[in-house]
Motif scaffolding. Sequence first.
Motif, PDB file in Angstrom:
ATOM      1  N   ARG A   1       0.816  -1.192   0.022  1.00 45.57           N
ATOM      2  CA  ARG A   1      -0.167   0.014  -0.010  1.00 45.57           C
ATOM      3  C   ARG A   1       0.871   1.412   0.042  1.00 45.57           C
ATOM      4  NH1 ARG A   1      -3.796  -3.295   3.067  1.00 45.57           N
ATOM      5  NH2 ARG A   1      -2.717  -2.666   4.989  1.00 45.57           N
ATOM      6  N   ALA A   2       1.886   1.155   0.834  1.00 48.47           N
ATOM      7  CA  ALA A   2       2.637   2.463   0.847  1.00 48.47           C
ATOM      8  C   ALA A   2       3.439   2.404  -0.399  1.00 48.47           C
ATOM      9  CB  ALA A   2       3.715   2.252   2.040  1.00 48.47           C
ATOM     10  N   ARG A   3       3.990   1.546  -0.975  1.00 49.17           N
ATOM     11  CA  ARG A   3       4.636   1.519  -2.314  1.00 49.17           C
ATOM     12  C   ARG A   3       3.845   2.367  -3.447  1.00 49.17           C
ATOM     13  NH1 ARG A   3       8.409   2.017  -5.866  1.00 49.17           N
ATOM     14  NH2 ARG A   3       8.981   0.490  -7.167  1.00 49.17           N
ATOM     15  N   ARG A   4       2.517   1.807  -3.609  1.00 49.22           N
ATOM     16  CA  ARG A   4       1.802   2.298  -4.675  1.00 49.22           C
ATOM     17  C   ARG A   4       1.475   3.606  -4.444  1.00 49.22           C
ATOM     18  NH1 ARG A   4      -1.541  -2.311  -2.809  1.00 49.22           N
ATOM     19  NH2 ARG A   4      -3.128  -1.447  -1.604  1.00 49.22           N
ATOM     20  N   THR A   5       1.172   4.177  -3.318  1.00 57.28           N
ATOM     21  CA  THR A   5       1.221   5.455  -2.651  1.00 57.28           C
ATOM     22  C   THR A   5       2.114   6.112  -3.104  1.00 57.28           C
ATOM     23  OG1 THR A   5      -0.440   4.903  -0.966  1.00 57.28           O
ATOM     24  CG2 THR A   5       0.455   6.927  -0.582  1.00 57.28           C
ATOM     25  N   ALA A   6       3.387   5.692  -2.744  1.00 54.79           N
ATOM     26  CA  ALA A   6       4.551   6.564  -3.317  1.00 54.79           C
ATOM     27  C   ALA A   6       4.565   6.613  -4.959  1.00 54.79           C
ATOM     28  CB  ALA A   6       5.790   5.562  -2.699  1.00 54.79           C
TER      29      ALA A   6
ATOM     30  N   GLN B   1      14.444   6.923 -12.369  1.00 53.49           N
ATOM     31  CA  GLN B   1      15.171   6.815 -11.567  1.00 53.49           C
ATOM     32  C   GLN B   1      14.667   6.292 -10.067  1.00 53.49           C
ATOM     33  OE1 GLN B   1      17.375  10.188  -9.232  1.00 53.49           O
ATOM     34  NE2 GLN B   1      19.136   9.173 -10.117  1.00 53.49           N
ATOM     35  N   HIS B   2      13.287   6.760  -9.843  1.00 58.55           N
ATOM     36  CA  HIS B   2      12.666   6.371  -8.679  1.00 58.55           C
ATOM     37  C   HIS B   2      12.169   4.949  -8.725  1.00 58.55           C
ATOM     38  CE1 HIS B   2      10.317   6.596  -5.020  1.00 58.55           C
ATOM     39  NE2 HIS B   2       9.218   5.969  -5.774  1.00 58.55           N
ATOM     40  N   LEU B   3      11.691   4.905  -9.989  1.00 60.22           N
ATOM     41  CA  LEU B   3      11.114   3.371 -10.382  1.00 60.22           C
ATOM     42  C   LEU B   3      12.139   2.393 -10.485  1.00 60.22           C
ATOM     43  CD1 LEU B   3       8.202   4.577 -12.945  1.00 60.22           C
ATOM     44  CD2 LEU B   3       8.234   3.609 -10.405  1.00 60.22           C
ATOM     45  N   THR B   4      13.434   2.440 -10.876  1.00 54.03           N
ATOM     46  CA  THR B   4      14.306   1.411 -10.846  1.00 54.03           C
ATOM     47  C   THR B   4      14.912   1.216  -9.691  1.00 54.03           C
ATOM     48  OG1 THR B   4      16.006   3.086 -11.410  1.00 54.03           O
ATOM     49  CG2 THR B   4      15.014   2.042 -13.335  1.00 54.03           C
ATOM     50  N   ARG B   5      14.373   1.958  -8.603  1.00 56.37           N
ATOM     51  CA  ARG B   5      15.070   1.527  -7.058  1.00 56.37           C
ATOM     52  C   ARG B   5      14.697   0.224  -6.608  1.00 56.37           C
ATOM     53  NH1 ARG B   5      14.491   7.411  -4.094  1.00 56.37           N
ATOM     54  NH2 ARG B   5      16.168   8.408  -5.368  1.00 56.37           N
TER      55      ARG B   5
END
Length: 186
Positions: free
Chosen positions: A150-155, A182-186
């Motif tokens: 839930r936190a990841r999809r909200t981010a 850059q954020h999505l490849t983390r």
Amino acid sequence: MPTTKPAPSAREQELLERAYSYSLTHGLADLSLRPLATAIGSSPRVLLFLFGSKDGLIRALLARARSDELALLEQLRYDEQPGLDVIGRELWTWLSAPERRPLMNLWVEAYGRSLVSPDGPWGDYARSTVDDWLELLEASQPDAASNHARARRTAVLALLRGALLDLLATGDLDRTTRAVEQHLTR
């Protein structure tokens, strides 16, 4: 007994599409019926007859804009769960496309107005769009019910919307796309 609104007439649908095109260029915040009617080949009286009021027309225009968004969400439904990074990239590609800038500007305007005028025609627009996008992102996660998911999809949603606001303000597609990537490849 609840009453349902009859299906829109061909004329109502035609005027709605013309008004939608107009609103993509001119926005909705300062919408005045007289200039709108002139631009779309109608009259304020006809628009009021068809949509009930200016608020009714705004509701119809917001529903029309939301239908474009929902059509995208349907296209991005998968049989498997591709993961947030895949969906995030596809959403960003769609959101950031130059041909969608007018729709995205209208979305930002409607979203903001929904927050400050929740009782007006903007109503629950912001909340509804959040729910729509989170539902799509949830469907891409194998462990969707966990707090971490839930936190990841909200981010991811916050990243995409923040990058979109930045893109609309600056026009800097390269920088905002690099930030999203850059954020999505983390």
